[in-house]
Enzyme design. Structure first.
Site, PDB file in Angstrom:
ATOM      1  N   SER A  87     -16.867 -29.079  -6.224  1.00 60.73           N
ATOM      2  CA  SER A  87     -16.676 -28.940  -7.664  1.00 60.73           C
ATOM      3  C   SER A  87     -17.502 -29.977  -8.429  1.00 60.73           C
ATOM      4  CB  SER A  87     -15.182 -29.037  -7.997  1.00 60.73           C
ATOM      5  OG  SER A  87     -14.920 -28.616  -9.310  1.00 60.73           O
ATOM      6  N   ASP A 141     -13.243 -17.601  -7.258  1.00 64.49           N
ATOM      7  CA  ASP A 141     -13.110 -18.931  -7.864  1.00 64.49           C
ATOM      8  C   ASP A 141     -12.880 -18.758  -9.365  1.00 64.49           C
ATOM      9  OD1 ASP A 141     -13.582 -21.491  -8.984  1.00 64.49           O
ATOM     10  OD2 ASP A 141     -14.874 -22.045  -7.301  1.00 64.49           O
ATOM     11  N   HIS A 199     -10.946 -21.644  -5.816  1.00 63.41           N
ATOM     12  CA  HIS A 199     -11.680 -22.895  -6.011  1.00 63.41           C
ATOM     13  C   HIS A 199     -11.169 -23.978  -5.064  1.00 63.41           C
ATOM     14  CE1 HIS A 199     -14.249 -25.631  -8.174  1.00 63.41           C
ATOM     15  NE2 HIS A 199     -13.252 -26.454  -8.410  1.00 63.41           N
TER      16      HIS A 199
END
Length: 273
Positions: A95, A224, A253
């Site tokens: 991320s 995601d 995610h």
């Protein structure tokens, strides 16, 4: 606990397990190195020196008011690598951490970094614009800032639902995993959490991706809900010189469960190649 002190006086906490070729892991927002506990052990068991740090403002690092931006995050990472004198280095980022390691590798990693791995990463740029119509509207990030500022504890609890795909039918994410996300999030000081939203959403990593001269493995779940794949991994793969993209069907995610097991196996395989 092991710390380094950066050139601006910020204390950065890090943890390491094992010995061998170094692998450095960078976490997502609003988490800490604790998010990588499973990978630290798996990598150490496989014969690597696994290292993870808490980004400034996060976890056990200094609760910063200044420097909560991607350029400083990458510089902090460089100073950690220099302090530990890491060579033949593999960097892994999830991320926000994916953006951090891409910028670090492109701007500081020459002669040290040999491979890059990202998962659910924010590059090339998250926010929607005329040149990035697939991006997420700025209003969504304004909502994140408002949530953090207004009631961060409840906001982090609510965020676990789309983060782990817990709002999808058949989700098997545990309450414990969601609680641990909340626990880590509550360790971030408010200024750092708030400012990091701009860092992960508005930083443009296009030139960093183009500048990478080492192989990169780009992992992304096609469900995601935090960093949608069309504006992220599917664009990044076209910008790098030596990239491999793997799309994980149905994966969210958050790295958990069957997705985590498959990703960890792929990480080990990519490092060994």
């Amino acid at each position: 606990m092991p710390y380094i002190t950066t050139s601006d006086g910020t204390e950065i906490y890090y943890t390491e397990q094992g010995s061998g070729q170094p692998v450095l892991l960078s976490h997502g927002w609003p988490l800490s190195s604790d998010a990588w506990q499973t990978e630290l052990k798996i990598l150490a068991d496989a014969g690597y020196r696994a290292i993870a740090h808490d980004r400034r403002g996060h976890g056990r690092s200094s609760k910063t008011y200044d420097g909560n931006n991607m350029d400083t995050y990458a510089k902090d990472l460089s100073e950690l690598v220099e302090a530990l004198d890491l060579k033949d280095l593999v960097v892994i980022g999830h991320s926000t951490g994916g953006g951090e390691v891409v910028r670090y590798a492109a701007q500081y990693g020459k002669g040290r970094v040999v491979k890059v791995i990202t998962a659910g990463a924010v590059p090339p740029v998250m926010v929607k614009s005329e040149t990035n119509p697939e991006g997420t509207p700025i209003e969504a990030f304004d909502g994140i800032r408002a949530g953090v500022l207004g009631d961060r504890s409840q906001f982090y609890q609510d965020l676990t639902e789309p983060f782990f795909g817990a709002n999808r039918e058949g989700s098997q994410v545990s309450q414990g995993a969601k609680d641990d996300f909340w626990r880590q999030g509550m360790l971030v000081n408010l200024a750092a959490a708030y400012d990091c939203v701009k860092a992960f959403s508005e930083t443009d990593f296009t030139e960093d991706l183009k500048a990478l001269d080492v192989p990169i493995f780009i992992a992304h779940g096609d469900d995601d809900q935090i960093v949608p794949i069309d504006a992220a991994a599917k664009k990044s793969i076209d910008l790098v010189k030596d990239g491999t993209l793997k799309v994980y069907s149905g994966a969210p995610h958050g790295i958990f469960g069957a997705y985590q097991q498959e990703l960890d196996n792929d990480i080990l395989e990519f490092i060994k190649k």
